[in-house]
Design an enzyme around this catalytic site. Structure first.
Site, PDB file in Angstrom:
ATOM      1  N   ASP A 207     -19.969  -6.228  -5.201  1.00 10.26           N
ATOM      2  CA  ASP A 207     -20.456  -6.938  -4.016  1.00 10.26           C
ATOM      3  C   ASP A 207     -19.297  -7.471  -3.175  1.00 10.26           C
ATOM      4  OD1 ASP A 207     -22.999  -6.378  -4.772  1.00 10.26           O
ATOM      5  OD2 ASP A 207     -23.424  -8.358  -5.633  1.00 10.26           O
ATOM      6  N   GLU A 262      11.671  12.438  -1.097  1.00 12.48           N
ATOM      7  CA  GLU A 262      10.971  12.008   0.128  1.00 12.48           C
ATOM      8  C   GLU A 262      11.802  12.354   1.363  1.00 12.48           C
ATOM      9  OE1 GLU A 262       8.572   7.888  -1.079  1.00 12.48           O
ATOM     10  OE2 GLU A 262      10.477   7.784  -0.037  1.00 12.48           O
ATOM     11  N   GLU A 277       8.098   8.291   7.279  1.00 10.58           N
ATOM     12  CA  GLU A 277       7.346   7.627   6.207  1.00 10.58           C
ATOM     13  C   GLU A 277       6.203   8.505   5.694  1.00 10.58           C
ATOM     14  OE1 GLU A 277       7.912   4.577   4.764  1.00 10.58           O
ATOM     15  OE2 GLU A 277       9.777   4.721   5.908  1.00 10.58           O
ATOM     16  N   GLU A 288       3.429   3.428   1.824  1.00  9.60           N
ATOM     17  CA  GLU A 288       3.912   2.405   0.887  1.00  9.60           C
ATOM     18  C   GLU A 288       3.038   1.159   0.917  1.00  9.60           C
ATOM     19  OE1 GLU A 288       8.116   1.631   1.284  1.00  9.60           O
ATOM     20  OE2 GLU A 288       8.635   3.648   0.605  1.00  9.60           O
ATOM     21  N   HIS A 325      -0.878  12.564  -5.070  1.00  8.24           N
ATOM     22  CA  HIS A 325      -1.224  11.954  -6.370  1.00  8.24           C
ATOM     23  C   HIS A 325      -2.650  11.404  -6.405  1.00  8.24           C
ATOM     24  CE1 HIS A 325      -0.924   9.689 -10.063  1.00  8.24           C
ATOM     25  NE2 HIS A 325      -0.928   8.519  -9.458  1.00  8.24           N
TER      26      HIS A 325
END
Ligand code: HEM
Length: 466
Positions: A207, A262, A277, A288, A325
């Site tokens: 809830d 990255e 990013e 992130e 992922h």
């Protein structure tokens, strides 16, 4: 009255058997307990009677799930500190060492254990000889001690170690140390908000989440009690005494390698400025700060971080790659192999915490060379009702399987974070809603298993009866 395992539980209105169950259940299973400071003690027993006496006395220092939930609501109402969490888990070998294996829990993977060659083959785990020394022998029990401060956690840990008989040995101890970003949200060592998406077993938590998302649940986080609780068959009354299977994996993170990957991905895809990013977001599936990539091209999430999304609007993965992922480990109905209701049954209650000290600030923007290449990582911990259908399934059939999710003409590749095995050749494209086409290869493995085991976290009633 019996416990209805087919739905969530309203703990504030629980009565009868459900109330008894909560009073005998360990905390941290149905709802996460604060564990920013955590000690995980891995034990082996030499003498059954002494080990039993030890566990009975440890039980005197444990609280129930009910007591924990009461503490959480008191904290919300008045603030103030709660009491430390103490959790106890036993391996199958541990039940035998205690002479308590008569009616012990019978989950197939639990009986097999994480060290068994069969488990290693299924999960593609590295050989046990490469594990940290404490994880190469037979583990009987784990004691978890967690709290918000190092001082209170350590005090309780020391009390427990004082109770330990000489016939027992501490094989390994891990020290978890939670980390946060500028907004105070928990992050893992690669720098990403973690622990946000969870199956929710308490009606009150479901809830609260609805209220966060204007009452519209695109993704419904509710999960039935039966997805985490199992009758404690060795307890005095398995009708009301419940426990849960607990997975522990010490996963070392090579932060330097990941951050380099990255940067390399951003270069290959031609991402520039702030848009760089997006490379990491394509690996994780969130930026992130936790912003889901499938709903937003940049970071800058709402607070709290959104978990109210699916991949329905992104079936072709033009925004969030198939191998990200979080898309591999929870396809949210888009896995292509199962009915969405069955697919949800693989989710588990993740309760991990980061470990290890590092000289750099995980939130600072520094070059990959300034990042640690080892000595830090995640103490991955999760509660399951069927290990083979939850943790093992997620690792073996989803993360390690280059063919998942199932999409015509596409081989998504391994989970870039936790996939174990041949990385293959599948890569990334920069599409976000169908823009430029450039591709890059898979990212190198930067997470390594250093040790772990399967446990059952029994009811307090069982531990008291030893
Ligand atoms: C060092 C290892 C790992 C790192 C760095 C990591 C990192 C993350 C991050 C940043 C998230 C996003 C936060 C969230 O949605 O809650 C996440 C989510 C998740 N991870 Fe991991 N993880 C690791 C290990 C694992 C393992 C071993 C499993 C299971 C076998 C796993 C399963 C999941 C699942 C199920 C989610 C939630 C996905 C969703 O519901 O959208 N993770 N992880």
């Amino acid at each position: 009255m019996t416990i209805d395992l087919s739905t969530t539980l309203s703990w504030t209105t629980a009565s009868g058997d459900a109330a008894t169950m909560l009073g005998e259940l360990q905390p941290n299973i149905l709802k996460a307990h604060v564990r920013d400071h955590l000690s995980a003690l891995f034990l082996t027993f030499g003498d059954a009677a002494e080990a039993r006496a030890f566990l009975v006395s440890v039980t005197g220092k444990m609280k129930s799930a009910k007591a924990h939930l009461d503490e959480v609501s008191a904290f919300k109402a008045e603030g103030g500190a709660g009491t430390p969490y103490v959790g106890v888990g036993l391996t199958a070998a541990g039940y035998r060492a205690l002479g308590a294996d008569g009616n012990m829990p019978q989950d197939e993977a639990f009986l097999r254990g994480m060290a068994a060659p069969d488990t290693r083959r299924r999960l593609n785990d590295p050989p046990r000889s490469t594990f940290d020394p404490g994880y190469r022998g037979e583990i009987h029990a784990v004691v978890l001690v967690g709290d918000a401060t190092d001082k209170t956690m350590t005090a309780r840990r020391n009390e427990i170690l004082d109770l330990l008989p000489d016939s027992a040995v501490v094989l390994a101890e891990e020290t978890g140390l939670g980390r946060v970003n500028a907004r105070g949200e928990g992050i893992e060592h690669f720098g990403y908000v973690d622990g946000r998406s969870q199956p929710l077993f308490l009606t009150e938590d479901v809830d609260a989440e609805k209220n966060n998302t204007d009452g519209i649940n695109v993704w419904n986080p509710a999960a039935p009690l039966g997805q985490v609780l199992v009758p404690d068959t060795a307890a005095p009354d398995p009708g009301v005494h419940f426990g849960s299977y607990f997975v522990f994996r010490k996963l070392e993170q090579n932060v330097r390698r990941f951050k380099q990957a990255e940067a390399d991905l951003a270069d290959t895809l031609g991402l520039t400025g702030e848009d760089r990013e997006r490379a990491g977001a394509m690996i994780i599936g969130r930026f992130e700060d936790g912003t889901p990539l499938t709903t937003q091209r940049e970071d800058g999430a709402e607070s709290p971080v959104s978990n109210n999304f699916t991949y329905d609007g992104d079936r072709a993965a033009l925004k969030c790659p198939f191998q990200a992922h979080i898309r591999k480990t929870n396809p949210r109905g888009a896995g292509g192999a199962e009915d969405p209701a069955d697919e949800r049954r693989h989710l588990m209650a993740r309760r991990g915490v980061t470990y290890g000290e590092r000289p750099d600030d995980p939130n600072a923007d520094v070059p990959p060379a300034a990042r640690p290449s080892g000595g830090v990582g995640l103490l991955f911990m999760a509660f399951n009702s069927v290990l083979g259908n939850q943790f093992e399934f997620t690792q073996a059939v989803w993360a390690n399987n280059p063919g998942f999710p199932i999409v015509d003409g596409v081989t998504p590749g391994l989970d870039p974070v936790i996939g174990q095995g041949e990385r293959g050749s599948s890569g990334y494209t920069v599409d976000w809603g169908g823009s430029a086409q450039r591709t890059a290869g898979p990212v190198p493995q930067s997470v390594t298993l250093r040790g772990g085991e399967y446990f059952f976290m029994p009811s307090l009633a069982f531990l008291r009866s030893l």
